[in-house]
Scaffold this motif. Structure first.
Motif, PDB file in Angstrom:
ATOM      1  N   ASN A   1       0.818  -1.205   0.000  1.00 33.82           N
ATOM      2  CA  ASN A   1       0.000   0.000   0.000  1.00 33.82           C
ATOM      3  C   ASN A   1       0.859   1.266   0.000  1.00 33.82           C
ATOM      4  O   ASN A   1       0.460   2.299  -0.538  1.00 33.82           O
ATOM      5  CB  ASN A   1      -0.932   0.004   1.212  1.00 33.82           C
TER       6      ASN A   1
ATOM      7  N   LEU B   1       0.130   4.256  -2.478  1.00 36.11           N
ATOM      8  CA  LEU B   1      -0.351   5.520  -1.934  1.00 36.11           C
ATOM      9  C   LEU B   1       0.642   6.655  -2.135  1.00 36.11           C
ATOM     10  O   LEU B   1       0.256   7.826  -2.055  1.00 36.11           O
ATOM     11  CB  LEU B   1      -0.667   5.350  -0.444  1.00 36.11           C
TER      12      LEU B   1
ATOM     13  N   LEU C   1      -7.513   7.110  -6.388  1.00 38.67           N
ATOM     14  CA  LEU C   1      -7.455   5.891  -5.587  1.00 38.67           C
ATOM     15  C   LEU C   1      -8.033   4.703  -6.336  1.00 38.67           C
ATOM     16  O   LEU C   1      -7.557   3.569  -6.206  1.00 38.67           O
ATOM     17  CB  LEU C   1      -8.208   6.089  -4.262  1.00 38.67           C
TER      18      LEU C   1
ATOM     19  N   ALA D   1       0.336   4.126   4.265  1.00 37.95           N
ATOM     20  CA  ALA D   1       1.550   4.491   3.524  1.00 37.95           C
ATOM     21  C   ALA D   1       2.810   4.269   4.346  1.00 37.95           C
ATOM     22  O   ALA D   1       3.919   4.372   3.830  1.00 37.95           O
ATOM     23  CB  ALA D   1       1.471   5.952   3.098  1.00 37.95           C
TER      24      ALA D   1
END
Length: 626
Positions: free
Chosen positions: A384, A388, A451, A502
């Motif tokens: 992630n 991100l 996103l 993140a």
């Protein structure tokens, strides 16, 4: 003409049937007899009978045999002499019957139930039983029969009942009021006269299962739309997660039987927790934790629970719209194809035995595809944090704007004039946004669009749902539908949780292996190996090496920290094909056609004619060599 004697006999019979019989003699005052003598013929024997408990006799008027009396064990006196056997009797005899009398004492019997919780009292009053003669019809042989006639005596009193209970050891829970009733309202039978207290029921041990069982949910969003790809929810757990907790049982309260003895409750039933793969007992055997991430299972057999966690989610067939999107914290094994329109996210590895067609596939670790990839996005070794980072600026800006919006709302709402007005929260929010945060709705939508284009492998379900709510409320006048500042606080909190993802580990070193790719986007933090026909019009980006055992035609191959090795690059028609490595890497082509660009760092080698076995790299002075 008939015989005169026969005629006389017939007349006598008629007269005897019409006229009343003569009175029989009996011992005692015969003039007081109430019974009537039946009409009899002159030629029969004497008769005897019983009426109202008295014996009557009629002699034969024709001189026949006298009647006979059989006492049958009863006490009978004829002319003062006891009769033991059958004797003849006549009207002149003085016959007496002495009734037999039995005195039955009262009966008080205590019966205690097997569990000792109830005492019964069987009550029978005292009795005087007199055996009197039964009435019988006239007969030449009178066999006497007696019947008992019972005369009840006095009922037992309280002291008698208490004495019997004490004798039996009954000392607890005696119902004194019921015992007094035995005297006040006499009644025979069985009565409960004492009751104990049963022990309390012990509460058995139980378990609290702390993970979901998976479900199929058709919940519409706030626009009443249903995404059928998101209807299936897999139950998943993380490594170290608490799966089940044993709840201790409770011992019941002690009881007391009618003898005054304590009754201990049954001990609580116990539960046994057994652990299979991926699970372990903790807290002295009272809890179960997951030792690996994956799909939890629970099997119950009587009072035994068996737990396991499967680190691999296996699908014996295709993943298509009937299955929906698949998100799993362990590995995923697909024994089939991944069809169009679905997403497959894994926090570990993915294995697909056949093809991937117009789908998205993301794994934290490696991905192996036994077939080809068509029009799809496949990312291996993606976390992630890496995803991100691409929207970190947008995400931070929206979170900051929402924080300021909440501060303004709280200050405005604290104003007495606003607080006492009829202005609803949604209206207040819309006015504040229009006056001070006019760009926020557009910024929220831009962030959500960004996103959606990212592949976030294990995006929590509540975060995904909150992003859908964000999109709904910041669309048009839907801000008016927010009913409280708490709702906005919750959405803001979920966005901050998303931003915290993140901070995960940067690189998992995932590799990607497949046969071929067409018009697709492939990425891996480790190496990418295409071991079949090749790669066509696709973007391939690897943190390590890119190896293609086949043709690379069109598209762009990128190696950030390694080399690119291909059997054949470009085509006879000059299709643009770009192969890029960093300054420390190199590009090797078994064969290259015009239109191929080999980039090493910032330097580019353009292939203008067919070449074979070409290696492109930078020498120690930083010059491009081939």
């Amino acid at each position: 003409m008939s015989n005169p004697n026969d005629l006389d006999k017939t007349m006598d019979n008629v007269l005897n049937s019409v006229l009343p019989p003569k009175t029989l003699r009996h011992s005692g005052d015969m003039s007081s007899m109430e019974a009537k003598t039946p009409a009899v013929a002159e030629d029969i024997a004497g008769l005897a009978w019983v009426s109202n408990g008295r014996i009557f006799v009629k002699d034969s008027e024709s001189g026949g045999a006298p009647a006979r009396l059989a006492p049958s064990g009863l006490k009978v006196l004829v002319n003062g002499v006891p009769v033991q056997e059958t004797v003849p009797i006549r009207e002149s005899d003085h016959i007496e019957y002495e009734p037999r009398i039995e005195l039955i004492p009262p009966c008080l019997e205590v019966v205690i139930s097997d569990d000792g919780l109830v005492a019964y009292l069987n009550v029978a009053f005292s009795r005087r039983v007199e055996y009197v003669l039964e009435d019988q019809e006239p007969s030449t042989l009178l066999t006497l029969r007696a019947k008992p006639v019972s005369h009840p005596g006095e009922p037992p009193d309280l002291d008698q009942a208490l004495a019997v209970l004490k004798q039996k050891g009954v000392t607890y829970g005696i119902h004194l009021a019921r015992l007094r009733q035995l005297r006040g309202t006499p009644e025979e039978g069985r009565f409960i006269v004492a009751s104990g207290i049963p022990p309390g029921i012990s509460q058995a041990e139980s378990v609290e299962i702390l993970f979901g069982q998976g479900k199929f949910c058709l919940s519409p969003d706030k626009r009443n739309n249903v995404d059928f790809r998101e209807c299936r929810r897999l139950a998943t757990v993380e490594q170290g997660q608490l799966l089940v907790r044993k709840i201790p049982g409770k011992l019941g309260t002690p009881g007391m039987n009618v003898r005054g003895e304590a009754l201990l409750p049954e001990p609580p039933q116990s539960i046994q927790l057994l652990c299979g793969q991926g699970t372990a007992l903790a807290d002295g055997g009272n809890t179960v934790i997951a030792t690996t991430s994956g799909q939890p299972f629970c099997e119950k057999h009587s009072r035994t629970y068996f737990f396991r966690v499967e680190s691999v989610y296996s699908i014996n067939g295709d993943i298509d719209l009937s299955v929906g999107n698949v998100r799993f914290v362990g590995s995923i094994s697909v024994r089939g194809n991944v069809r169009a329109g679905v997403l497959v996210y894994s926090a570990e590895d993915i294995y697909v035995s056949e093809n991937v067609d117009n789908a998205q596939m993301v794994a934290y670790r490696s991905i192996t595809i036994g077939g080809s990839v068509f029009g799809s996005t496949v990312i291996a070794g993606c976390c992630n944090r890496l995803s991100l980072q691409k929207v970190a600026g947008q995400l931070a800006h929206v979170i900051n704007q929402l924080s300021l919006l909440l501060q303004v709302l709280e200050e405005v709402h604290a104003n007495p004039r606003v607080r006492h007005s009829n202005l609803g929260f949604g209206q207040l929010l819309q006015r504040v946004v229009d006056l001070r945060f006019g760009n926020l709705p557009a910024e929220v939508h831009n962030l959500l669009n960004s996103l959606r284009r990212l592949a976030i492998a294990v995006q929590p379900e509540d975060i995904r749902a909150s992003l859908i709510d964000f999109e709904y409320y910041f669309d048009g006048i839907n801000l008016l539908r927010l009913q409280s500042i708490e709702q906005l606080h919750l959405l803001y909190h979920k966005l901050k949780v998303l931003a915290s993802l993140a901070d995960e580990a940067e690189d998992t070193g995932g590799n990607l292996v497949l046969k071929s790719a067409v018009n697709s986007s492939l990425a891996a933090s480790g190496t990418i190996s295409i071991v079949g026909q090749g790669c066509y019009c696709s973007r391939v980006e690897a943190g390590g090496d890119v190896n293609v055992r086949g043709i690379v035609r069109g598209g762009h191959l990128i190696s950030k920290k390694g080399a690119i090795v291909v059997d054949e690059a470009g085509s006879d028609w000059g299709v643009k094909t770009v192969l890029s490595v960093n300054p420390g890497g190199h590009v090797f082509m078994g064969r290259a056609y015009p239109g191929v660009y080999a980039n090493v760092g910032n330097q580019v080698l353009t292939i203008k004619e067919d070449v074979c076995h070409m290696r492109v790299y930078l020498d120690s002075q930083g010059k491009l060599r081939f």
